[in-house]
Write an enzyme that holds these catalytic residues in place. Structure first.
Site, PDB file in Angstrom:
ATOM      1  N   LYS A   1     -35.081  10.299   2.838  1.00  0.00           N
ATOM      2  CA  LYS A   1     -36.308  11.081   2.957  1.00  0.00           C
ATOM      3  C   LYS A   1     -36.966  11.131   1.586  1.00  0.00           C
ATOM      4  CE  LYS A   1     -38.103  15.631   4.104  1.00  0.00           C
ATOM      5  NZ  LYS A   1     -37.862  16.897   4.803  1.00  0.00           N
TER       6      LYS A   1
ATOM      7  N   LYS B   1     -37.941   8.156   6.288  1.00  0.00           N
ATOM      8  CA  LYS B   1     -39.122   9.000   6.428  1.00  0.00           C
ATOM      9  C   LYS B   1     -39.868   9.083   5.102  1.00  0.00           C
ATOM     10  CE  LYS B   1     -40.204  13.800   7.084  1.00  0.00           C
ATOM     11  NZ  LYS B   1     -39.696  15.133   7.021  1.00  0.00           N
TER      12      LYS B   1
END
Ligand code: PBG
Length: 330
Positions: free
Chosen positions: A203, A256
């Protein structure tokens, strides 16, 4: 002496355009396909009843009270979307995010309602403290430092409360070290061996989360998230993150945001071959919406091109605010 090439003298042996001639041929040789059963729809659940409040920066996305979240999830299921991931928007926030593990908070209540009222729906929950802390940071802070191990203990409690409510998967998005292993151990100790973990493994610290933070009211009051989320410049580090999360027991690993990190996604899938998710995040969604509103792009076309790109790069599943629209278009 030079010779002029006449058309008859062209000896092209490879004519790739032959396979692009008709829709039938193009479908025959298509390498990547999308189907609705790889989509997961994020839902923002708030307190109250009958609440359906559109997020200004995310047209088509709403803050939903539990009853409305049930309607939205049922409609999504009817569109062919098999899974939702829940984010909580509590009214009570404090400096340690106490309501994150409250069995009566919006997420836990919504999990019970969804499992009861939308049979067969896969219910996942985001596990993080940022929506629950008054300072909007992802953990327990001491001065301007986020304390890793203390935060992990709080995350474990939140994850357990989701499991007790009946979640199928918990999805830690905090980026603290060691949280996947700690959550796995706690789930097993409490008899939740069947509850899975989707790890937000790679992330990045991204500007593309802006609209989400408006939706979830989780903008950090001070500083940014660079001390725990990843530097956009790094890819070898993403592979280390993923490797560690798999070792700690993640069932599904996530990259992400999606489109700006398709190279990372491709490498993660290639290197580990694990079930891999990509999160097409709020800013990615809002940019398409905004350009479409101005008539600058053809929204359905750009939506599908975006989702197929994420799939082509290696995603087995896609978290996207477009889940319902895309499922209906397929
Ligand atoms: C943290 C979390 C965030 C998103 C998902 N989980 C926000 C953040 O890290 O700041 C972003 C999702 C999106 O932008 O759509 N709980």
């Amino acid at each position: 002496m030079t010779r002029t090439q006449t058309p008859a003298a062209l000896a092209i042996t490879r004519r790739l355009r032959r396979l692009r001639r008709t829709p039938t041929l193009r479908a025959l040789v298509r390498e990547t396909r999308l189907s609705a059963d790889m989509f997961m729809l994020p839902l923002f659940v708030c307190e109250g009843e009958g609440v359906r409040r559109e997020v200004p920066s995310m047209p088509g996305v709403f803050n939903l009270s539990v009853d409305e979240a049930v309607k939205e999830a049922a409609a999504a299921k009817a569109d062919g979307v098999p899974a939702v991931i829940l984010f909580g928007i509590p009214t009570e926030k404090d400096d340690v995010g106490s309501t994150a593990a409250d069995p009566e908070a919006p997420v836990q209540t919504a999990v019970r309602a969804l499992k009861r009222e939308v049979p067969g729906l896969l219910v996942m929950t985001d596990v993080c403290l940022c929506e629950y802390t008054s300072h909007g940071d992802c953990g327990i802070v001491d001065g301007d430092e986020i304390l890793n191990d203390v935060t992990v203990r709080h995350l474990v409690q939140a994850a357990l409360s989701h499991a007790v409510a009946g979640a199928d998967f918990v999805a830690p998005s905090d980026m603290m070290d060691g949280r996947v292993g700690a959550i796995r151990t706690a789930l097993d100790e409490h008899g939740f061996q069947q509850i899975g973990i989707v790890s937000y493994a790679a992330k990045y610290c991204s500007g593309f989360y802006g609209p989400f933070r408006e939706a979830a009211d989780s903008t950090p009051q001070f500083g940014d998230r660079r001390s725990h989320q990843m530097d956009p410049a790094n890819v070898a580090e993403a592979l280390r993150e993923v490797e560690i999360d798999i070792a700690e027991g993640a069932d599904i690993v996530m990259v992400k945001p999606a489109v700006p990190y398709l190279d990372v996604l491709a490498k993660v899938k290639e290197r580990f071959g694990q079930p891999t998710a990509a999160y097409h995040v709020s800013g990615e969604y809002s940019m398409i919406k905004a350009a479409a509103e101005r008539g600058w792009i053809d929204e359905p076309r750009v939506m599908m091109e975006t989702l197929i790109s994420i799939r082509r790069a290696g995603a087995d599943m896609i978290l996207t605010y477009y889940a319902r629209e895309a499922a209906r278009a397929l």
